[in-house]
Design a protein around this motif. Structure first.
Motif, mmCIF file in Angstrom:
data_model
loop_
_atom_site.group_PDB
_atom_site.id
_atom_site.type_symbol
_atom_site.label_atom_id
_atom_site.label_comp_id
_atom_site.label_asym_id
_atom_site.label_seq_id
_atom_site.Cartn_x
_atom_site.Cartn_y
_atom_site.Cartn_z
ATOM 1 N N GLN A 3 2.184 -15.301 9.273
ATOM 2 C CA GLN A 3 2.926 -16.251 10.095
ATOM 3 C C GLN A 3 4.392 -16.293 9.701
ATOM 4 O OE1 GLN A 3 1.098 -20.083 10.029
ATOM 5 N NE2 GLN A 3 2.190 -20.782 11.838
ATOM 6 N N LYS A 4 5.242 -16.354 10.713
ATOM 7 C CA LYS A 4 6.675 -16.445 10.423
ATOM 8 C C LYS A 4 7.045 -17.863 10.027
ATOM 9 C CE LYS A 4 8.562 -12.636 13.080
ATOM 10 N NZ LYS A 4 9.558 -12.259 14.096
ATOM 11 N N LYS A 5 7.957 -17.942 9.077
ATOM 12 C CA LYS A 5 8.403 -19.241 8.574
ATOM 13 C C LYS A 5 9.923 -19.272 8.558
ATOM 14 C CE LYS A 5 4.598 -19.042 5.285
ATOM 15 N NZ LYS A 5 4.347 -18.799 3.859
ATOM 16 N N TYR A 6 10.435 -20.466 8.333
ATOM 17 C CA TYR A 6 11.884 -20.624 8.198
ATOM 18 C C TYR A 6 12.223 -20.666 6.720
ATOM 19 C CZ TYR A 6 12.389 -21.678 13.154
ATOM 20 O OH TYR A 6 12.388 -21.601 14.505
ATOM 21 N N TRP A 7 13.313 -19.987 6.402
ATOM 22 C CA TRP A 7 13.790 -19.938 5.017
ATOM 23 C C TRP A 7 15.269 -20.297 5.008
ATOM 24 C CZ3 TRP A 7 9.863 -18.501 1.678
ATOM 25 C CH2 TRP A 7 8.764 -17.864 2.274
ATOM 26 N N ARG A 8 15.687 -20.957 3.939
ATOM 27 C CA ARG A 8 17.094 -21.316 3.815
ATOM 28 C C ARG A 8 17.632 -20.868 2.468
ATOM 29 N NH1 ARG A 8 18.132 -27.412 3.949
ATOM 30 N NH2 ARG A 8 17.172 -27.185 1.917
ATOM 31 N N GLY A 13 23.203 -21.889 2.528
ATOM 32 C CA GLY A 13 22.570 -22.596 3.642
ATOM 33 C C GLY A 13 22.213 -21.712 4.817
ATOM 34 N N ASP A 14 22.287 -20.408 4.652
ATOM 35 C CA ASP A 14 21.919 -19.476 5.714
ATOM 36 C C ASP A 14 20.443 -19.640 6.067
ATOM 37 O OD1 ASP A 14 22.686 -17.059 7.297
ATOM 38 O OD2 ASP A 14 21.048 -16.177 6.150
ATOM 39 N N ASN A 20 8.702 -13.054 5.457
ATOM 40 C CA ASN A 20 9.194 -13.147 4.090
ATOM 41 C C ASN A 20 10.692 -13.390 4.085
ATOM 42 O OD1 ASN A 20 6.707 -12.413 2.628
ATOM 43 N ND2 ASN A 20 6.965 -10.464 3.684
ATOM 44 N N PRO A 21 11.198 -14.051 3.068
ATOM 45 C CA PRO A 21 12.646 -14.244 2.982
ATOM 46 C C PRO A 21 13.323 -12.938 2.570
ATOM 47 C CG PRO A 21 11.584 -15.085 1.018
ATOM 48 C CD PRO A 21 10.476 -14.647 1.938
ATOM 49 N N PRO A 22 14.585 -12.749 2.956
ATOM 50 C CA PRO A 22 15.304 -11.567 2.486
ATOM 51 C C PRO A 22 15.438 -11.613 0.972
ATOM 52 C CG PRO A 22 16.565 -12.760 4.166
ATOM 53 C CD PRO A 22 15.422 -13.635 3.757
ATOM 54 N N LYS A 23 15.393 -10.448 0.341
ATOM 55 C CA LYS A 23 15.545 -10.421 -1.121
ATOM 56 C C LYS A 23 16.961 -10.823 -1.506
ATOM 57 C CE LYS A 23 14.968 -7.298 -5.051
ATOM 58 N NZ LYS A 23 15.138 -8.419 -5.943
ATOM 59 N N GLU A 24 17.906 -10.348 -0.700
ATOM 60 C CA GLU A 24 19.299 -10.701 -0.955
ATOM 61 C C GLU A 24 19.867 -11.360 0.290
ATOM 62 O OE1 GLU A 24 21.949 -7.569 -2.596
ATOM 63 O OE2 GLU A 24 23.400 -8.345 -1.177
ATOM 64 N N CYS A 25 20.576 -12.455 0.100
ATOM 65 C CA CYS A 25 21.175 -13.158 1.231
ATOM 66 C C CYS A 25 22.259 -12.282 1.862
ATOM 67 C CB CYS A 25 21.774 -14.473 0.755
ATOM 68 S SG CYS A 25 22.629 -15.353 2.074
ATOM 69 N N GLU A 35 14.506 -20.549 0.039
ATOM 70 C CA GLU A 35 13.348 -21.427 -0.121
ATOM 71 C C GLU A 35 12.814 -21.752 1.266
ATOM 72 O OE1 GLU A 35 14.622 -24.983 -2.041
ATOM 73 O OE2 GLU A 35 16.078 -25.485 -0.485
ATOM 74 N N GLU A 36 11.507 -21.965 1.342
ATOM 75 C CA GLU A 36 10.879 -22.257 2.620
ATOM 76 C C GLU A 36 11.229 -23.672 3.064
ATOM 77 O OE1 GLU A 36 6.634 -21.746 2.616
ATOM 78 O OE2 GLU A 36 6.468 -22.641 4.609
ATOM 79 N N ILE A 37 11.540 -23.816 4.358
ATOM 80 C CA ILE A 37 11.776 -25.146 4.919
ATOM 81 C C ILE A 37 10.882 -25.315 6.149
ATOM 82 C CG2 ILE A 37 14.144 -25.356 4.051
ATOM 83 C CD1 ILE A 37 15.104 -24.622 6.867
ATOM 84 N N SER A 38 10.660 -26.539 6.554
ATOM 85 C CA SER A 38 9.814 -26.804 7.719
ATOM 86 C C SER A 38 10.571 -26.442 8.992
ATOM 87 C CB SER A 38 9.428 -28.272 7.747
ATOM 88 O OG SER A 38 10.567 -29.066 7.994
ATOM 89 N N SER A 39 9.835 -26.172 10.071
ATOM 90 C CA SER A 39 10.489 -25.825 11.328
ATOM 91 C C SER A 39 11.299 -27.003 11.859
ATOM 92 C CB SER A 39 9.456 -25.373 12.361
ATOM 93 O OG SER A 39 8.513 -26.390 12.597
#
Ligand SMILES: [Zn+2]
Length: 48
Positions: A3-8, A13-14, A20-25, A35-39
């Protein structure tokens, strides 16, 4: 199915949407700063 999630990025704050989150911003080049944030939180941040 993953499942896709939101990451910040904790540094700049990107917001990233994906399994999965990018390894490098891509914006500030911080390593593993996402870090994972809620939709709901993501929508608020993106002003949708
Ligand atoms: Zn960043």
């Amino acid at each position: 199915m993953a499942q896709k999630k939101y990451w910040r990025c904790k540094v700049c704050g990107d917001i990233h949407y994906g399994v999965n989150p990018p390894k490098e911003c891509p914006t500030c080049h911080a390593d593993e700063a996402y870090e994972e944030i809620s939709s709901a939180e993501a929508k608020k941040l993106l002003k949708l």
